[in-house]
Design a protein around this motif. Structure first.
Motif, short mmCIF file in Angstrom:
data_model
loop_
_atom_site.label_atom_id
_atom_site.label_comp_id
_atom_site.label_asym_id
_atom_site.label_seq_id
_atom_site.Cartn_x
_atom_site.Cartn_y
_atom_site.Cartn_z
N UNK A 180 -2.45 2.53 -5.36
CA UNK A 180 -2.13 3.69 -4.51
C UNK A 180 -2.07 4.96 -5.34
N UNK A 181 -2.39 6.07 -4.68
CA UNK A 181 -2.14 7.37 -5.27
C UNK A 181 -0.77 7.84 -4.79
N UNK A 182 0.10 8.18 -5.73
CA UNK A 182 1.44 8.69 -5.43
C UNK A 182 1.51 10.13 -5.93
N UNK A 183 2.59 10.85 -5.62
CA UNK A 183 2.71 12.21 -6.14
C UNK A 183 2.68 12.27 -7.67
N UNK A 184 3.01 11.16 -8.33
CA UNK A 184 3.03 11.13 -9.80
C UNK A 184 1.75 10.54 -10.40
N UNK A 185 0.78 10.21 -9.56
CA UNK A 185 -0.44 9.59 -10.07
C UNK A 185 -0.66 8.21 -9.47
N UNK A 186 -1.67 7.49 -9.97
CA UNK A 186 -1.96 6.18 -9.37
C UNK A 186 -1.08 5.10 -9.97
N UNK A 187 -0.81 4.09 -9.16
CA UNK A 187 0.01 2.97 -9.60
C UNK A 187 -0.37 1.73 -8.81
N UNK A 188 -0.02 0.56 -9.34
CA UNK A 188 -0.25 -0.69 -8.64
C UNK A 188 1.11 -1.28 -8.30
N UNK A 189 1.44 -1.34 -7.02
CA UNK A 189 2.75 -1.82 -6.57
C UNK A 189 2.61 -2.60 -5.27
N UNK A 190 3.63 -3.42 -4.98
CA UNK A 190 3.63 -4.18 -3.73
C UNK A 190 4.15 -3.29 -2.60
N UNK A 191 3.43 -3.33 -1.49
CA UNK A 191 3.71 -2.45 -0.35
C UNK A 191 4.55 -3.18 0.69
N UNK A 192 5.62 -2.51 1.14
CA UNK A 192 6.43 -3.02 2.25
C UNK A 192 6.57 -1.91 3.28
N UNK A 193 6.23 -2.21 4.53
CA UNK A 193 6.36 -1.24 5.61
C UNK A 193 7.74 -1.41 6.23
N UNK A 194 8.63 -0.46 5.96
CA UNK A 194 10.01 -0.57 6.42
C UNK A 194 10.36 0.65 7.26
N UNK A 195 10.41 0.45 8.58
CA UNK A 195 10.66 1.52 9.55
C UNK A 195 9.60 2.61 9.39
N UNK A 196 10.02 3.81 9.09
CA UNK A 196 9.06 4.92 8.97
C UNK A 196 8.66 5.17 7.52
N UNK A 197 9.12 4.33 6.61
CA UNK A 197 8.85 4.55 5.19
C UNK A 197 7.97 3.45 4.62
#
Length: 233
Positions: A180-197
């Motif tokens: 993913x691209x984040x505000x701090x740059x790209x990273x590889x992380x596990x994604x969890x969809x929790x409510x609106x976040x």
């Protein structure tokens, strides 16, 4: 002392001691990798040759000549027909490259059991939007191991030298390890969809951060991980 060691000594202010470690830090490779280049047991790829040329104040051909005669760089020399780098992983899970030009074929062959994937130093905005300068080296791996991946990359927000095989994906996939691209740059992380976040987790299940969907851009799913066993503390 071989030619590469003499160049390292000159580049390091006339001191060979520590030069390999210094170069490894700047190139973001392990000191063991540089040591293998020094002894001729491994060949730096075109991408690393280009980076060393900048560091040493030389052109790519001069850097290429620092290595043993059996080290060839077909993409730096005029040769007929298409060519590419052929990279492989040793049984010990260390990184290596082996350059081999492809031969022209008059007739199309059946689909190969292997695929060539670029190891990228920079995450593309969208595959395949990357430039030749972003490619550190090419890897050839069994197609079944690639699992649909189109490139390899490191986690841009980690000090680990582990590599991830990335299959392009533009949507968030709950529970998956993603690039993913984040505000701090790209990273590889596990994604969890929790409510609106969107909550990102490390591979050790620690919370990395919580984001609103517009703050992140999914680029792909990590379908395979390669762990570098060199220089482990």
């Amino acid at each position: 002392m071989n030619k590469f060691e003499k160049q390292l000594e000159k580049w390091n202010g006339g001191i060979l001691r520590g030069a390999q470690a210094k170069l490894a830090r700047l190139l973001r490779v392990s000191t063991a990798t540089v040591a293998l280049w020094t002894t001729g047991k491994r060949r730096p790829s075109k991408g690393y040759v280009a980076q060393m040329a900048q560091l040493f104040g030389l052109d790519a051909y001069d850097v290429m000549r620092l290595f043993p005669a059996n080290t060839t760089y077909p993409d730096l020399q005029p040769q007929p027909g298409p060519r590419s780098l052929r990279d492989a992983q040793t049984p010990e899970n260390t990184y290596s490259t082996d350059n081999e030009p492809h031969r022209n074929q008059e007739h199309s062959a059946p689909q190969s059991n292997s695929v060539s994937l670029p190891f990228l130093t920079r995450s593309p905005e969208k595959y395949p939007d990357f430039e030749e300068g972003d490619v550190a080296e090419w890897w050839t791996v069994p197609r079944r191991c690639a699992k649909g991946a189109k490139f390899l990359i490191r986690d841009g927000q980690s000090t680990s030298e582990d590599l991830y095989f990335i299959r392009p994906e533009e949507n968030f996939v709950d529970g998956q390890l993603m690039l993913l691209h984040t505000p701090a740059g790209h990273t590889v992380k596990r994604v969890r969809l929790e409510n609106t976040r969107i909550v990102l987790y490390t591979e050790q299940n620690s919370v990395f951060g919580a984001f609103l969907p517009y703050q992140l851009r999914p680029l792909g799913v990590a379908v395979q991980k390669i762990t570098n066993t060199e220089q482990r503390p």
